[in-house]
Design an enzyme around this catalytic site. Sequence first.
Site, short mmCIF file in Angstrom:
data_model
loop_
_atom_site.label_atom_id
_atom_site.label_comp_id
_atom_site.label_asym_id
_atom_site.label_seq_id
_atom_site.Cartn_x
_atom_site.Cartn_y
_atom_site.Cartn_z
N CYS A 114 -63.33 4.78 88.29
CA CYS A 114 -63.94 4.62 89.71
C CYS A 114 -65.45 4.46 89.63
CB CYS A 114 -63.47 5.79 90.59
SG CYS A 114 -61.62 5.98 90.65
N HIS A 255 -68.36 5.62 97.07
CA HIS A 255 -67.12 5.57 96.43
C HIS A 255 -66.00 5.91 97.49
CE1 HIS A 255 -63.68 5.01 94.35
NE2 HIS A 255 -63.50 6.31 93.95
N ASN A 285 -58.34 4.79 98.05
CA ASN A 285 -59.14 4.65 97.02
C ASN A 285 -58.93 3.59 96.04
OD1 ASN A 285 -60.62 4.97 94.33
ND2 ASN A 285 -60.20 7.39 94.09
N1 COA Z 1 -48.23 15.66 101.54
C1 COA Z 1 -48.27 16.81 102.03
N2 COA Z 1 -48.42 17.89 101.01
C2 COA Z 1 -49.19 17.73 100.06
C3 COA Z 1 -49.41 16.36 99.59
C4 COA Z 1 -48.84 15.21 100.41
N3 COA Z 1 -49.43 14.12 99.90
N4 COA Z 1 -50.19 16.36 98.36
C5 COA Z 1 -50.22 17.65 98.11
N5 COA Z 1 -49.70 18.37 98.95
C6 COA Z 1 -49.58 19.99 99.34
C7 COA Z 1 -49.90 20.75 98.09
O1 COA Z 1 -48.44 20.84 97.28
C8 COA Z 1 -50.22 22.22 98.50
O2 COA Z 1 -49.04 22.59 98.99
P1 COA Z 1 -49.14 24.32 98.42
O3 COA Z 1 -49.94 24.94 99.15
O4 COA Z 1 -47.67 24.73 99.21
O5 COA Z 1 -48.83 24.34 96.93
C9 COA Z 1 -51.14 21.76 99.98
O6 COA Z 1 -50.79 20.57 100.12
C10 COA Z 1 -52.39 21.74 99.59
O7 COA Z 1 -52.96 21.11 98.49
P2 COA Z 1 -54.46 21.06 97.91
O8 COA Z 1 -54.35 20.41 96.68
O9 COA Z 1 -55.07 22.21 98.08
O10 COA Z 1 -55.22 19.96 99.04
P3 COA Z 1 -56.53 19.79 99.40
O11 COA Z 1 -57.01 19.93 100.57
O12 COA Z 1 -57.36 20.22 98.13
O13 COA Z 1 -56.36 18.20 99.23
C11 COA Z 1 -56.66 15.92 97.60
C12 COA Z 1 -55.71 17.36 98.09
C13 COA Z 1 -55.83 15.37 96.50
C14 COA Z 1 -56.71 15.11 98.68
C15 COA Z 1 -58.01 16.55 97.28
O14 COA Z 1 -58.13 17.64 96.50
C16 COA Z 1 -58.71 15.56 96.87
O15 COA Z 1 -59.19 14.70 97.58
N6 COA Z 1 -59.28 15.52 95.53
C17 COA Z 1 -59.95 14.35 95.00
C18 COA Z 1 -59.21 13.37 94.40
C19 COA Z 1 -59.92 12.18 94.18
O16 COA Z 1 -60.84 11.72 94.93
N7 COA Z 1 -59.53 11.35 93.05
C20 COA Z 1 -60.19 10.35 92.67
C21 COA Z 1 -61.40 10.31 91.81
S1 COA Z 1 -62.09 8.77 91.54
#
Ligand code: COA
Length: 328
Positions: A114, A255, A285
Site C-alpha cells: 500500500c 492512504h 482500501n
Molecule cells: N464483520 C463482523 N465482525 C467482524 C468482522 C466483520 N467483517 N471482522 C472481524 N469481526 C469481529 C472479530 O471476529 C471480533 O470478534 P470477537 O471479538 O468475537 O473475536 C470483533 O469483530 C472485533 O475484532 P477486532 O479485530 O478487534 O476489530 P477492530 O475494531 O480492531 O477492527 C479492523 C478490525 C481489521 C477493521 C482493524 O483492525 C483495522 O482496520 N486494521 C488495519 C487494517 C488495515 O488497514 N490493513 C491494510 C493495511 S494497508
Amino acid sequence: MLNNIKVLSTGKHLPERVVTNKELENYVETSENWISSRTGIEERRFVSDNESTSDLAAVAAKEALKRAEVKPEEVSMIVVTTMTPDMPFPSTACLVQDKIGAENAFAFDLEAACSGFLYGLIVGSQFVSAGSCRYVLVIGAETMSKILDFEDRSTCVLFGDGAGACLLGKADNHNQGILSFDLGADGGKSEILKMPGGGSLFPASHETVKNRYHYLKMNGNEVYKFAVKFLGQSALKTLEDAGKNPDEIDLLIPHQANLRIIDSAVKKLGIDYDKVFLNVAKYGNMSAASIPVALDEALDDGKITRGDLLVLVGFGAGLTWGSCVLVW
Ligand code: COA
C-alpha cells in the site's frame, strides 16, 4: 530536495461494479453497520473476472497522458506499483507499455504494497530530477478482489480495486515540486500482512491451494497499531524536513485504509478535517491505487490549487511506510 519535479497530470480508472457492504452480508457473517462503523467503508469497486490490473492501469495512464497532451511515445519510463500484478512475469508495467503504445519507455513493477505509490513517486522523480527522463508515468493499480478470501470476514470487507496514474516532468517554476520525503520499512513485521503462496517459498501446489495461501492474510490489530503510530509520525518527519509546520498544510491525502486510522493521524498533526481528503467510503482500501486515485479526485473536485502545500502519506505490508511534502 527534489525541487522542480512536478506532477503534470493525473488519471484514474475504477471498475464499474459497485459492491456495497450490504452485498457482502451475502458472502460472510458481517453487517453493513459493522463495516462502516469500524472502517468508514460503505462500498468498493470490484473488477469482472476477465479484467486485470494492467487493464485498469492502462486506462488511468491514457487519461493522464491525454490531460497533459503528451504522446505515449514521449514517455521514457513506466513504473507500475502493485501487489496484484497480472502475473509474476512479465511485469505489469510491460503489459501497460504495450497497451498504451509507449514504445520508447523502459518499464518495471515496484512492490511496496500500500506504500507502493509513494515509493514509485519518489523513484520516478529521481529519474526526472537527474535529467535522465523527461516524462515518467507512475501508476498505482490493484485488483485486490482477486486475492481476497471470501471465507475471512476480517479481511474481505476492507479492500477494493482501482488504478491511479501520475505523469511526472520538470516544473518550469522553481517553487513547485517535491520538497521532502520519508520512506521506510520494517521487514521484521512481514508476518502480519502477507500473501504467502505463489512465490519461491510456497510455489503453487495442491497443498498451498488447500491451505488458502493464495489469499491475503492479515493480523488486523497489529497492522492497526503500526498504522496509527507511523502515519502521523512519518507525516510530521517529512514536514519537518521540508521546514514546514502542520498548520501550513493545505491538503492531506492519506492512504485510505480505515477512517479511524486517518483520524489518529489527523489528531497527531492537529489539523482541521476540512484539510483532509477522504474517499475511503466509496472505494475501501485500494492499496497502491488509493493515493493516486484520491489525488486525481481532489483535483477534479477543485480541492487543490496552484501553490498549495500537499502532504501524501501511506503505510502497508512489508511493513512499509512513506510520505512526501509537495508544492502543487
Ligand atoms: N464483520 C463482523 N465482525 C467482524 C468482522 C466483520 N467483517 N471482522 C472481524 N469481526 C469481529 C472479530 O471476529 C471480533 O470478534 P470477537 O471479538 O468475537 O473475536 C470483533 O469483530 C472485533 O475484532 P477486532 O479485530 O478487534 O476489530 P477492530 O475494531 O480492531 O477492527 C479492523 C478490525 C481489521 C477493521 C482493524 O483492525 C483495522 O482496520 N486494521 C488495519 C487494517 C488495515 O488497514 N490493513 C491494510 C493495511 S494497508
